[in-house]
Scaffold this motif. Sequence first.
Motif, short mmCIF file in Angstrom:
data_model
loop_
_atom_site.label_atom_id
_atom_site.label_comp_id
_atom_site.label_asym_id
_atom_site.label_seq_id
_atom_site.Cartn_x
_atom_site.Cartn_y
_atom_site.Cartn_z
N LYS A 38 0.84 -1.20 0.00
CA LYS A 38 0.00 0.00 0.00
C LYS A 38 0.88 1.25 0.00
CE LYS A 38 -3.94 1.97 2.47
NZ LYS A 38 -4.90 1.74 3.56
N LEU A 39 1.89 1.28 0.84
CA LEU A 39 2.78 2.43 0.91
C LEU A 39 3.55 2.61 -0.39
CD1 LEU A 39 3.97 4.74 2.52
CD2 LEU A 39 5.58 3.14 3.53
N CYS A 40 4.02 1.52 -0.99
CA CYS A 40 4.75 1.62 -2.25
C CYS A 40 3.86 2.11 -3.37
CB CYS A 40 5.37 0.27 -2.60
SG CYS A 40 6.75 -0.14 -1.53
N GLY A 41 2.58 1.77 -3.32
CA GLY A 41 1.63 2.30 -4.30
C GLY A 41 1.51 3.81 -4.18
N ILE A 42 1.52 4.31 -2.96
CA ILE A 42 1.45 5.76 -2.72
C ILE A 42 2.73 6.45 -3.19
CG2 ILE A 42 1.36 7.51 -0.89
CD1 ILE A 42 -0.47 5.46 0.63
N LEU A 43 3.87 5.80 -2.93
CA LEU A 43 5.16 6.38 -3.29
C LEU A 43 5.57 6.11 -4.75
CD1 LEU A 43 7.18 5.43 -0.08
CD2 LEU A 43 6.27 7.68 -0.68
N ASN A 44 4.82 5.25 -5.43
CA ASN A 44 5.10 4.87 -6.81
C ASN A 44 6.48 4.24 -6.99
OD1 ASN A 44 2.60 5.73 -7.97
ND2 ASN A 44 3.31 7.84 -7.76
N VAL A 45 6.81 3.29 -6.13
CA VAL A 45 8.05 2.53 -6.25
C VAL A 45 7.74 1.06 -6.02
CG1 VAL A 45 9.57 4.42 -5.50
CG2 VAL A 45 8.66 2.85 -3.80
N SER A 46 8.65 0.22 -6.46
CA SER A 46 8.44 -1.22 -6.25
C SER A 46 8.73 -1.57 -4.79
CB SER A 46 9.35 -2.04 -7.17
OG SER A 46 10.67 -2.04 -6.69
N ALA A 47 8.07 -2.59 -4.31
CA ALA A 47 8.25 -3.02 -2.92
C ALA A 47 9.68 -3.49 -2.67
CB ALA A 47 7.25 -4.12 -2.58
N ALA A 48 10.25 -4.21 -3.62
CA ALA A 48 11.62 -4.72 -3.45
C ALA A 48 12.61 -3.56 -3.32
CB ALA A 48 12.00 -5.62 -4.61
N TYR A 49 12.49 -2.58 -4.20
CA TYR A 49 13.38 -1.41 -4.15
C TYR A 49 13.17 -0.65 -2.85
CZ TYR A 49 15.24 3.23 -5.19
OH TYR A 49 15.92 4.41 -5.12
N PHE A 50 11.92 -0.41 -2.52
CA PHE A 50 11.62 0.35 -1.31
C PHE A 50 12.18 -0.34 -0.06
CE2 PHE A 50 8.91 0.93 2.42
CZ PHE A 50 9.07 2.30 2.62
N CYS A 51 11.96 -1.64 0.06
CA CYS A 51 12.42 -2.37 1.25
C CYS A 51 13.93 -2.30 1.39
CB CYS A 51 11.94 -3.82 1.19
SG CYS A 51 10.17 -3.99 1.49
N THR A 52 14.64 -2.39 0.28
CA THR A 52 16.10 -2.30 0.31
C THR A 52 16.54 -0.92 0.77
OG1 THR A 52 16.28 -3.90 -1.50
CG2 THR A 52 18.20 -2.49 -1.09
N ILE A 53 15.97 0.12 0.19
CA ILE A 53 16.33 1.50 0.53
C ILE A 53 15.92 1.82 1.96
CG2 ILE A 53 15.91 3.93 -0.03
CD1 ILE A 53 17.70 2.39 -2.04
N PHE A 54 14.73 1.39 2.35
CA PHE A 54 14.22 1.67 3.70
C PHE A 54 15.15 1.08 4.76
CE2 PHE A 54 11.48 1.33 7.42
CZ PHE A 54 10.83 2.55 7.40
N LYS A 55 15.53 -0.17 4.57
CA LYS A 55 16.42 -0.83 5.54
C LYS A 55 17.78 -0.13 5.58
CE LYS A 55 18.14 -4.64 7.71
NZ LYS A 55 17.89 -5.82 8.36
#
Length: 121
Positions: A38-55
Motif C-alpha cells: 500500500k505504501l509503495c503504491g502511494i510512493l510509486n516505487v516497487s516493494a523490493a526497491y523500497f524495502c532495500t532502501i528503507f532498511k
Amino acid sequence: KIRKYVSRERKNSAKIMVDKAVDYLQENYGDSTLSVEKLCGILNVSAAYFCTIFKKETGKTFLNYLTDVRMDAAIRLLDQTEEKSYVISEMVGYAEPNYFSYVFKKKYGIAPSKYRNIKLE
C-alpha cells in the motif's frame, strides 16, 4: 564528477522517499490495512526497491519499523488513557487484540494490562 553527482542525487532521492514513508507511517499507523504494498503504491516505487532502501536508511525492515511505531503509540495510550487494551489495539492498527498482546509482550516482556497495572502502582 558526473558519477559522484548521480550517486549523490540517488542518495538524496532515497532519503526523501524514506522520509516521506516515515511521515506516512507516523500519521497512519492506526490503519490496520497498512502494508508495504500500500505504501509503495502511494510512493510509486516497487516493494523490493523500497524495502532495500528503507532498511539501508533506517536500519530496520519496514515491518519492524511499523511495529516499533505502533508499540510506541500503544505505550503512550496505556500511559495517558484509561482505554481497554482491545480498544488501544485497534487505535494502533491491530485488528486482532490477541495478536496485539502477543506483539506487545514479545517486545516489552509483559502483557499490556500488566504494564498498565505496574505503572499505576
